[in-house]
Design an enzyme around this catalytic site. Structure first.
Site, PDB file in Angstrom:
ATOM      1  NE  ARG A  19     -80.274   0.133  38.122  1.00  0.00           N
ATOM      2  CZ  ARG A  19     -81.054   0.054  39.194  1.00  0.00           C
ATOM      3  NH1 ARG A  19     -81.626   1.128  39.674  1.00  0.00           N
ATOM      4  NH2 ARG A  19     -81.251  -1.110  39.780  1.00  0.00           N
ATOM      5  NE  ARG A  53     -80.490  -9.243  42.510  1.00  0.00           N
ATOM      6  CZ  ARG A  53     -80.399  -8.136  41.772  1.00  0.00           C
ATOM      7  NH1 ARG A  53     -81.457  -7.675  41.135  1.00  0.00           N
ATOM      8  NH2 ARG A  53     -79.262  -7.488  41.638  1.00  0.00           N
ATOM      9  CE  LYS A  90     -79.344  -5.412  32.493  1.00  0.00           C
ATOM     10  NZ  LYS A  90     -79.251  -4.717  33.778  1.00  0.00           N
TER      11      LYS A  90
END
Ligand code: ATP
Ligand code: BTN
Length: 319
Positions: free
Chosen positions: A116, A314, A181
């Site tokens: 992104r 976050r 991730k």
């Protein structure tokens, strides 16, 4: 060079003589190709006198027959590239070129894989899945509402099917194991949603990757989680099935049909977080998502709703 790689992919030793015979070239030509494999594809090859050559780690290469033969929707046209800038970019070119849809673009590696907001997606050769599916959007905005969250659900279930039990979601587009991730989703739109429009569903899953110093945030892969080499063709087939399943629910009922399931799998539900929008920051507690997939945040005594591609969450240190 790739024919040589196919001979070596099992990770066993192969003598220079056998390789040369199978390829119809001299032993010194084999040596040259091995050097090229190391230099161009970043592969590590062990060379042992008297035994021959072997890859430091076996490879699972993409195979069109294995993917198309698995009984998926035969209307999908699959393209597999050894190397491409970005499967999303290639999918967009396929739309412009009028290729019949749906189109699935896969690659062994991406030279300019994108995340992104113009970020880079690290995409080493034959390690991971770089998957872009083009869909035609005839249902207007409703068909796009919450779509990247729906894709996240399909990816998460695919990962759980192959043994990554801890895979969960982070709004809007990440699939994590704990704080690491393991996969990301990037949707790109071509055309006008009010008229004819296509969406490229881009998915990157870390599959057999075991080292990636270039990735600048905590990450993991299926192999690191399960300690097993994963068949990437099998994973592509499972992912395609999960996507078809979740798209059909989304098409019939919109995102609201999946809102509860999504929230149930949201790893950060109820946590204190900071929402970043460029230089702006909003502090709040994550309540979940609304019926369109927008983030619901409790800010002071208010509930605020946020959507759009430029937002990042976050966790707050004290959450
Ligand atoms: P957020 O969506 O909250 O901003 P993010 O920090 O993961 O999350 P994204 O734009 O979604 O940001 O993803 C791109 C980022 O992912 C890159 O900046 C890089 O840190 C990281 N990244 C790149 N390649 C990989 C990979 N193969 N595996 C895991 N992470 C990667
Ligand atoms: C993210 O988390 O920022 C999204 C990452 C998306 C990566 C995939 S890999 C296949 C497709 N092609 C790209 O260039 N990007 C997506």
């Amino acid at each position: 060079m790739l024919t040589l790689l196919k001979l070596l992919k099992d990770g066993n030793f192969h003598s220079g003589q056998t390789l040369g015979r199978d390829l119809g070239v001299s032993r010194s030509a084999v040596w040259k190709q091995l050097q090229q494999l190391e230099a161009e594809l970043g592969l590590e090859i062990h060379k042992v006198r008297g035994r021959g050559y072997r890859l430091a780690s076996p490879l699972s290469l993409l195979d069109k027959d294995a993917i198309e033969g698995a009984g998926l929707d035969s209307k999908w046209t699959t393209f597999i590239f050894d190397s491409i800038d970005s499967t999303n970019a290639q999918a967009m070119r396929a739309i412009e070129g009028g290729t019949s849809l749906p189109v699935l673009v896969l690659a062994e590696r991406q030279l300019a894989g994108r995340g992104r907001r113009g970020r880079k997606w690290i995409s080493p050769f034959a390690e991971n899945i770089y998957y872009s599916l083009v869909l035609r959007v005839d249902g207007g905005m409703r068909q796009l509402e919450g779509l990247s969250l729906v894709v996240g659900l399909a990816v998460m279930h695919t990962l759980r099917e192959v043994g990554v039990a801890g895979a969960g979601l982070k709004w809007p587009n990440d699939i994590l194991v704990g704080q690491r991730k393991i996969a990301g989703v990037l949707l790109e739109l071509v055309g006008d949603p009010a008229d004819v429009c296509h969406v490229v569903v881009g998915i990157g899953i870390n599959v057999n990757m075991q080292a990636a110093p270039e990735v600048d945030q905590p990450w993991t892969s299926v192999r690191l989680e399960t300690r097993q080499l994963v068949d990437r063709n099998d994973l592509v087939v499972r992912l395609s099935r999960q996507l078809a399943h979740y798209f059909s629910i989304h098409l019939a009922g919109g995102f609201s049909a999946l809102q509860v399931e999504w929230e149930h799998n949201h790893l950060w539900q109820g946590r204190a977080a900071t929402l970043l929008a460029g230089t702006n920051k909003v502090e709040g507690v994550i309540l979940g998502v609304d019926a369109q997939g927008a983030l619901r945040l409790k800010v002071g005594n208010d509930v605020q709703v946020f959507s759009g591609g430029e937002l990042s969450l976050r966790l707050r240190d004290d959450s």
